[in-house]
Design an enzyme around this catalytic site. Sequence first.
Site, PDB file in Angstrom:
ATOM      1  N   THR A  23     -20.029 -44.322 -29.718  1.00  0.00           N
ATOM      2  CA  THR A  23     -19.514 -44.763 -31.007  1.00  0.00           C
ATOM      3  C   THR A  23     -20.682 -44.909 -31.970  1.00  0.00           C
ATOM      4  OG1 THR A  23     -19.777 -47.136 -30.623  1.00  0.00           O
ATOM      5  CG2 THR A  23     -17.748 -46.117 -29.817  1.00  0.00           C
ATOM      6  N   ILE A  42     -22.250 -48.789 -27.875  1.00  0.00           N
ATOM      7  CA  ILE A  42     -21.998 -49.491 -29.138  1.00  0.00           C
ATOM      8  C   ILE A  42     -23.337 -49.722 -29.826  1.00  0.00           C
ATOM      9  CG2 ILE A  42     -22.013 -51.746 -27.974  1.00  0.00           C
ATOM     10  CD1 ILE A  42     -19.970 -52.677 -30.138  1.00  0.00           C
ATOM     11  N   ILE A  69     -26.146 -50.097 -25.199  1.00  0.00           N
ATOM     12  CA  ILE A  69     -26.420 -50.520 -26.565  1.00  0.00           C
ATOM     13  C   ILE A  69     -27.230 -49.430 -27.253  1.00  0.00           C
ATOM     14  CG2 ILE A  69     -27.350 -52.320 -28.032  1.00  0.00           C
ATOM     15  CD1 ILE A  69     -25.036 -53.187 -26.097  1.00  0.00           C
ATOM     16  N   LYS A  70     -26.717 -48.971 -28.389  1.00  0.00           N
ATOM     17  CA  LYS A  70     -27.409 -47.910 -29.132  1.00  0.00           C
ATOM     18  C   LYS A  70     -28.440 -48.520 -30.081  1.00  0.00           C
ATOM     19  CE  LYS A  70     -25.229 -44.158 -30.553  1.00  0.00           C
ATOM     20  NZ  LYS A  70     -24.223 -43.298 -31.218  1.00  0.00           N
ATOM     21  N   ILE A  71     -29.664 -48.010 -29.979  1.00  0.00           N
ATOM     22  CA  ILE A  71     -30.766 -48.452 -30.829  1.00  0.00           C
ATOM     23  C   ILE A  71     -31.406 -47.215 -31.446  1.00  0.00           C
ATOM     24  CG2 ILE A  71     -33.024 -49.583 -30.881  1.00  0.00           C
ATOM     25  CD1 ILE A  71     -32.122 -51.283 -28.509  1.00  0.00           C
TER      26      ILE A  71
END
Length: 369
Positions: free
Chosen positions: A45, A109, A140-142
């Site tokens: 996402t 996310i 977790i998207k960074i």
Amino acid sequence: MSTTPTAALSAAGVSIWLDDLSRERLVSGSLEQLIADRNVVGVTTNPTIFAGALANGAVYAEQLHALAAAGADLEQAVFEITTDDVRAASDVFRPIYDATAGVDGRVSIEVAPGLAHDTEGTVAEAKALWAKVDRPNAMIKIPATVEGLDAIRQTIAAGISVNVTLIFSLDRYREVIEAYLAGLEEAKAAGLDLSTIHSVASFFVSRVDTEIDKRLVAIGTDEALALKSKAGVANAQLAYELFEEVFAGERAQALVAAGANAQRPLWASTGVKDPALPDTLYVTELVARGVVNTMPEKTLEATFDHGVVVGDTVTGSYAAAGAILDSLASVGVDYDDVTALLEREGVEKFIVSWNELLDTVRTALEGAR
């Protein structure tokens, strides 16, 4: 025996993740259908996806009403809504996560895009998202900004799985791998179980072609025009070469021996932007064992319908891919300038989408009160 192109892609070692999520998709059973029929084994996402989902989603009305009644503020409402969707999707994918020992069955996310240049803010939000979703198969998207690199290291060191996004250049990709390995070393020193920490490095493809092709057309020579629509694939192929090189090295292998996982390359931005190109270009030309290809549904359906999967199209390509990048330089395309621009634009586009998401939720909250 006949097989579908998406099944063939999976058999060739490519994990198919869907680049889309909405509550409508969850409620309707569409996601389970894509898992069953299209070999989908994960979801990504981003702020644009959530903005679209909320803008068109009457299915969110009940939760928005409850949040409004509880007096939730805007940021809290967005946090609750998006993490609920990711938690629900994680539960859908949990059997795949279990069956693949955590390699697939992942749902990503992203931290708020306004934090892209705030290391400590990114780490704090990554921890908050991880705790709120509370599922081992979340990621977790960074973003891979300069400030994001240290956030990636710290987040991995805390035992949180990370999807590193917005990677455009080979130099930045090397720095991303370094951040991952350093984070693993810190996690190991802290006594964490390295086998539970997973990461993918999202290397963007079609946006590279879009920007470079624009510059090649402006140059206009036959030599320049002959290079159109070749840079994105070549850049990704060289990224895979770098992946192979670093993770075969002594440092990475010492971590693998201690239980760590390699950080898999993920091909992002694989929807074809130029209608003159084959609509499966960034799928069939980037087949290699151990990679992820995250596709918008249109690209997924095109691949299922008429994708031609002939096996590995990456590992034998490094010399030719390097020659393409060298040729781009020789005709006057500045690779470093292109990739720096794309990173800036990537962050800016997500901020615009995030603001649209906030506006949508603000209006919905006001209407529900």
